[in-house]
Design a protein around this motif. Structure first.
Motif, mmCIF file in Angstrom:
data_model
loop_
_atom_site.group_PDB
_atom_site.id
_atom_site.type_symbol
_atom_site.label_atom_id
_atom_site.label_comp_id
_atom_site.label_asym_id
_atom_site.label_seq_id
_atom_site.Cartn_x
_atom_site.Cartn_y
_atom_site.Cartn_z
ATOM 1 N N ALA A 103 0.839 -1.202 0.000
ATOM 2 C CA ALA A 103 0.000 0.000 0.000
ATOM 3 C C ALA A 103 0.871 1.248 0.000
ATOM 4 O O ALA A 103 0.632 2.200 -0.742
ATOM 5 C CB ALA A 103 -0.924 -0.007 1.215
ATOM 6 N N ARG A 104 1.902 1.227 0.811
ATOM 7 C CA ARG A 104 2.813 2.370 0.899
ATOM 8 C C ARG A 104 3.474 2.662 -0.434
ATOM 9 O O ARG A 104 3.536 3.813 -0.873
ATOM 10 C CB ARG A 104 3.882 2.038 1.919
ATOM 11 C CG ARG A 104 4.019 3.072 2.987
ATOM 12 C CD ARG A 104 5.179 2.706 3.857
ATOM 13 N NE ARG A 104 5.883 3.944 4.143
ATOM 14 C CZ ARG A 104 6.075 4.390 5.383
ATOM 15 N NH1 ARG A 104 5.646 3.716 6.392
ATOM 16 N NH2 ARG A 104 6.697 5.514 5.578
ATOM 17 N N PHE A 105 3.971 1.613 -1.071
ATOM 18 C CA PHE A 105 4.669 1.816 -2.337
ATOM 19 C C PHE A 105 3.714 2.191 -3.458
ATOM 20 O O PHE A 105 4.049 3.006 -4.313
ATOM 21 C CB PHE A 105 5.488 0.579 -2.707
ATOM 22 C CG PHE A 105 6.849 0.610 -2.115
ATOM 23 C CD1 PHE A 105 7.901 1.183 -2.804
ATOM 24 C CD2 PHE A 105 7.074 0.113 -0.851
ATOM 25 C CE1 PHE A 105 9.165 1.237 -2.236
ATOM 26 C CE2 PHE A 105 8.334 0.167 -0.281
ATOM 27 C CZ PHE A 105 9.379 0.736 -0.974
ATOM 28 N N THR A 106 2.521 1.572 -3.457
ATOM 29 C CA THR A 106 1.541 1.935 -4.471
ATOM 30 C C THR A 106 1.216 3.416 -4.356
ATOM 31 O O THR A 106 1.171 4.144 -5.340
ATOM 32 C CB THR A 106 0.250 1.111 -4.298
ATOM 33 O OG1 THR A 106 0.599 -0.260 -4.194
ATOM 34 C CG2 THR A 106 -0.678 1.310 -5.477
ATOM 35 N N ARG A 107 1.020 3.889 -3.117
ATOM 36 C CA ARG A 107 0.663 5.286 -2.906
ATOM 37 C C ARG A 107 1.770 6.210 -3.418
ATOM 38 O O ARG A 107 1.507 7.120 -4.206
ATOM 39 C CB ARG A 107 0.433 5.535 -1.413
ATOM 40 C CG ARG A 107 0.151 6.969 -1.078
ATOM 41 C CD ARG A 107 -0.092 7.119 0.416
ATOM 42 N NE ARG A 107 -0.306 8.499 0.788
ATOM 43 C CZ ARG A 107 0.666 9.344 1.101
ATOM 44 N NH1 ARG A 107 1.917 8.943 1.030
ATOM 45 N NH2 ARG A 107 0.391 10.579 1.453
#
Lengths: 313, 301
Positions: free
Chosen positions: A189-193
Motif C-alpha cells: 500500500a505504501r509503495f503503491t501510494r
C-alpha cells in the motif's frame, strides 16, 4: 523481448543458485564430519562407511564439491534420518500445503494493498489517506507472530469463532493467511501510494487532462500502468518476506507446511531435510526474481533498452 | 537511489551538516512520544538490575500464574506471574536488555561490515566490485531467516554465533549505499584535489568521505534496526535464538504461547514491547529521513 536480456537474467539466477549450493556445501563441511552429522548418532559403522564412500569423503574437497553438486542437480538431497525416506520426498509433500497458504496470503496482500494505496494517493491528505497510512505503519511494525497470537487470543480463545491451529477447512486457513498477508499489504500500500503520487505529478498526466481524457480513464490507462513498475519490484521483494514469514506463522498456527517442517528439522537436526528446504526456497526465490525481471521488460520496454545500453557501455 | 541523487549528500563543505539540520527541526508530539518510549527502553536495558522488582529467574512456586495487579492479582506483581511464579514485569525488563543488546551489536556489525565492503568495492572497482556486488545480490535474494535457521541447524546454537548471524543480516543495504556514495564522491572535485595532494586513500575515506555519509547511514540504521529486532525475536520465539535460562522478548512470547488460554499475560506484554519499540523506531526513522535527506525536501511525501 530480446533473448540477450532473458539470457543475462537466467545467468544471474543460475549464479545465485550455484552460490547457495556452494554456501550449503561449505557450511556442511565447516560444521564437522558430515557422516556424523547427516546420520544419527546410532548409525552403524557400516552405514557411516557407506555414506563416506558415497559422498567421497576420503577424496579432495574439489571432488567432494563436484559429487555434491551432481547429486543436488539430480534431486538427491540425502535421506531424512527421522523416517529414512529421501529428503526431497519429505519436503515435496509439504509444498502444496504451504502454497495454499502462500497464495491466499498473496491474494490478501494484493486485494488489500493495491486498492488502498491507489485510493490513498487519489485522496491525498484526506482522512482516508491518513487512516490508510496509519494502518500501513502499524501493519509494518507489528511482528507477524505477535499479530497471530493476538488473533488466536481474540478469535479462538475469547470469541471461539475460529480454530486456533491445524488445517482442513477454509476457517483454518483464514487467520494464518490474514496474518501473513497484512504485513506485506502494508508495504505494498505504501509503495503503491508513493508510486501513484509520482506518476500523478508527471507532465504526461497534465497533457492527458488537457487532451480532454476522462478522469477515470486517465487513472486507469495512464497512471496505473506507469505506477505498476516499482510496485512489482516491491512485490517481488515481499515474496521473500512471505516465505520467511511463513516459517514463523506456520509454527504459530501449527500449519503443517514447509516452514514448520524446517523449524522441526532444525530442532531435531535433520540436516538432509534442512538443506533440501533451503535449496528449494532458494530455487523459488530465483524463479520469482526472474519473473519479476521479465515482468519489467513487459511492463516497461524502456528498461530493456536501458539494460542493453548499460551492457554495451 | 541513483548516484546523482546521492551526490548532493556528499558535499564537502560542512561535514556534520546533518547534525545541525537535525538540531534545528522540531519534532511533533508523536515523535516526542516515540523518542520518550525509546529512551525508556534504553533505560530499562541499561539499569535492569535497579528497575526490575525481582530477578528474572526468581521463582515463588506458591504464587504461580497470578494475573496482573489491575485484574485482581497480587499488588506486588504488577504484570502477574508465569507458570513458575516468576514476575512477568521483571522478566520483560531483563528481556529488553538481551534483545536490545543483541540488536545493537547486530546493527553495529552489519553497518561496519557493509560500509567497509561498500567502500572497498567502490575503491577498487573491477572484479572486487563485481564479487562484492554478487554477494550483495545473493544476500538480497534469499530470505535471511531461512539462512539463519540453516546455519543454526548445522552449527548448533550458541550466543556468539547468534550475534554474528544477526549482524550479517542487512549488511548488503549498507554496502549498496556506501558504494554509491563513494562512487559519486570520487567523481567530485574535492576528493580528487585531496588525493592530488598525496593524501592516502584510507585517510580520505575516514576523514572526508565517512563523515559525509553518516546521515544516510543513520537513516539506514533506523530501517535496519527494527528488522534486526524482529529477526532476533522471531528466532527466539521459534526456540532457536536465545536459549533459556536467558530471556529475550521473543522467547517470552514463545513461552507465553502455551498459556494463552489460561494466562495470556505471560506472553502478551513482551509482544507489546516489541511492537511499540519497532513502531517507535519506524516513526523516528521516517522523521529522520524527512529531515536528513535533502532530496525529499519540497517533494510530496
Amino acid at each position: 523481448m530480446n533473448p540477450g536480456f532473458i539470457l543475462s537474467k537466467l545467468a544471474r539466477g543460475s549464479l545465485t543458485l550455484l552460490l547457495t549450493v556452494s554456501f550449503v556445501f561449505i557450511v556442511l563441511r565447516a560444521s564437522g564430519d558430515p557422516a556424523q552429522i547427516m546420520l544419527s548418532d546410532e548409525a552403524s559403522p557400516a552405514a557411516i562407511a557407506t555414506f563416506r564412500e558415497r559422498w567421497g569423503l576420503d577424496r579432495s574437497y574439489l571432488e567432494q564439491y563436484l559429487t555434491y553438486l551432481t547429486a543436488v542437480l539430480q534431486g538427491d538431497f540425502g535421506t531424512s534420518f527421522r523416517d529414512g525416506r529421501p529428503a526431497l520426498d519429505v519436503v515435496m509433500e509439504r509444498v502444496p500445503v504451504t502454497l495454499l497458504l502462500g497464495f491466499t496470503a498473496l491474494l490478501i496482500t494484493l486485494v488489500l494493498g493495491i486498492p488502498s494505496g491507489i485510493i490513498a494517493a487519489l485522496f491525498r491528505g484526506s482522512w482516508v489517506d491518513r487512516l490508510t497510512m496509519s494502518f500501513t505503519i502499524l501493519g509494518h511494525s507489528i511482528p507477524n507472530f505477535f499479530l497471530g497470537i493476538i488473533l488466536i487470543l481474540v478469535f479462538s480463545m475469547t470469541l471461539r469463532w475460529l480454530p486456533s491451529s491445524g488445517t482442513g477447512s477454509f476457517w483454518h486457513l483464514l487467520m494464518p493467511a490474514l496474518t501473513l498477508g497484512t504485513a506485506a499489504a502494508a508495504t505494498i500500500a505504501r509503495f503503491t501510494r508513493s508510486s501513484m503520487l509520482d506518476v500523478l505529478h508527471q507532465p504526461f498526466m497534465r497533457t492527458a487532462k488537457a487532451k480532454g481524457i476522462a478522469h477515470d480513464k486517465r487513472i486507469l490507462r495512464h497512471a496505473l500502468p506507469n505506477a505498476a513498475i516499482p510496485v512489482v519490484t516491491v512485490l517481488g521483494m515481499r515474496i521473500g518476506g512471505l516465505i520467511g514469514g511463513a516459517v514463523t506463522i506456520e509454527t504459530v498456527f501449527a500449519w503443517p507446511g514447509l516452514g514448520m517442517l524446517l523449524v522441526n528439522s532444525v530442532n531435531q537436526r535433520d540436516l538432509a531435510v534442512v538443506q533440501a528446504v533451503v535449496l528449494l526456497i532458494a530455487f523459488t526465490m530465483v524463479v520469482v526474481n526472474l519473473m519479476v525481471d521479465l515482468a519489467y521488460g513487459w511492463l516497461d520496454p524502456r528498461i530493456e533498452v536501458h539494460n542493453r545500453r548499460v551492457a554495451k557501455a | 537511489m541513483t548516484s546523482t541523487d546521492l551526490s548532493a549528500m556528499a558535499l564537502p563543505a560542512r561535514r556534520f551538516g546533518w547534525l545541525t539540520r537535525l538540531w534545528k527541526s522540531r519534532p511533533s508530539l508523536l515523535i516526542g512520544l516515540s523518542l520518550a518510549w525509546l529512551a525508556l527502553v534504553v533505560a530499562m536495558a541499561l539499569f535492569a538490575e535497579f528497575l526490575a522488582p525481582y530477578g528474572y529467574a526468581d521463582q515463588s512456586l506458591l504464587k504461580r500464574l497470578q494475573p496482573p495487579a489491575a485484574l485482581g492479582g497480587l499488588p506486588e506483581y504488577l504484570l502477574g506471574t508465569d507458570n513458575l511464579g516468576r514476575d512477568v514485569l521483571s522478566r520483560v525488563i531483563y528481556a529488553m536488555r538481551t534483545s536490545i543488546l543483541i540488536a545493537l551489536m547486530g546493527t553495529l556489525i552489519g553497518a561496519c561490515v557493509g560500509t567497509v565492503l561498500g567502500i572497498v568495492a567502490a575503491h577498487f572497482r573491477g572484479w572486487v566490485d563485481d564479487f562484492i556486488m554478487m554477494l550483495v545480490d545473493f544476500q538480497a535474494a534469499i530470505p535471511f531467516l531461512i539462512v539463519a535457521l540453516a546455519v543454526l541447524a548445522f552449527f548448533g546454537n550458541n550466543f556468539v554465533l547468534l550475534v554474528v548471524l544477526i549482524g550479517l543480516f542487512g549488511w548488503d543495504g549498507y554496502a549498496r549505499i556506501a558504494r554509491g556514495l563513494v562512487l559519486s564522491t570520487n567523481g567530485q572535485g574535492y576528493a580528487f584535489a585531496i588525493r592530488t595532494l598525496g593524501v592516502h586513500p584510507a585517510k580520505v575515506y575516514i576523514r572526508h568521505v565517512l563523515p559525509n555519509m553518516m546521515g544516510v547511514i543513520m537513516v539506514q540504521v533506523t530501517l535496519n534496526f527494527p528488522e534486526i529486532i524482529l529477526l532476533e525475536t522471531s528466532l527466539s520465539f521459534l526456540g532457536l535464538g536465545v536459549q533459556p535460562p536467558g530471556t529475550s522478548l521473543g522467547l517470552l512470547l514463545g513461552e507465553g504461547r502455551n498459556y494463552l488460554a489460561t494466562a495470556w499475560w505471560i506472553g502478551i506484554p513482551a509482544g507489546v514491547v516489541i511492537f511499540l519499540t519497532t513502531l517507535a523506531i519506524s516513526l523516528v526513522g521516517d522523521w529522520l529521513r524527512d529531515r536528513l535527506d535533502p532530496n525529499l525536501k519540497g517533494k510530496p511525501a
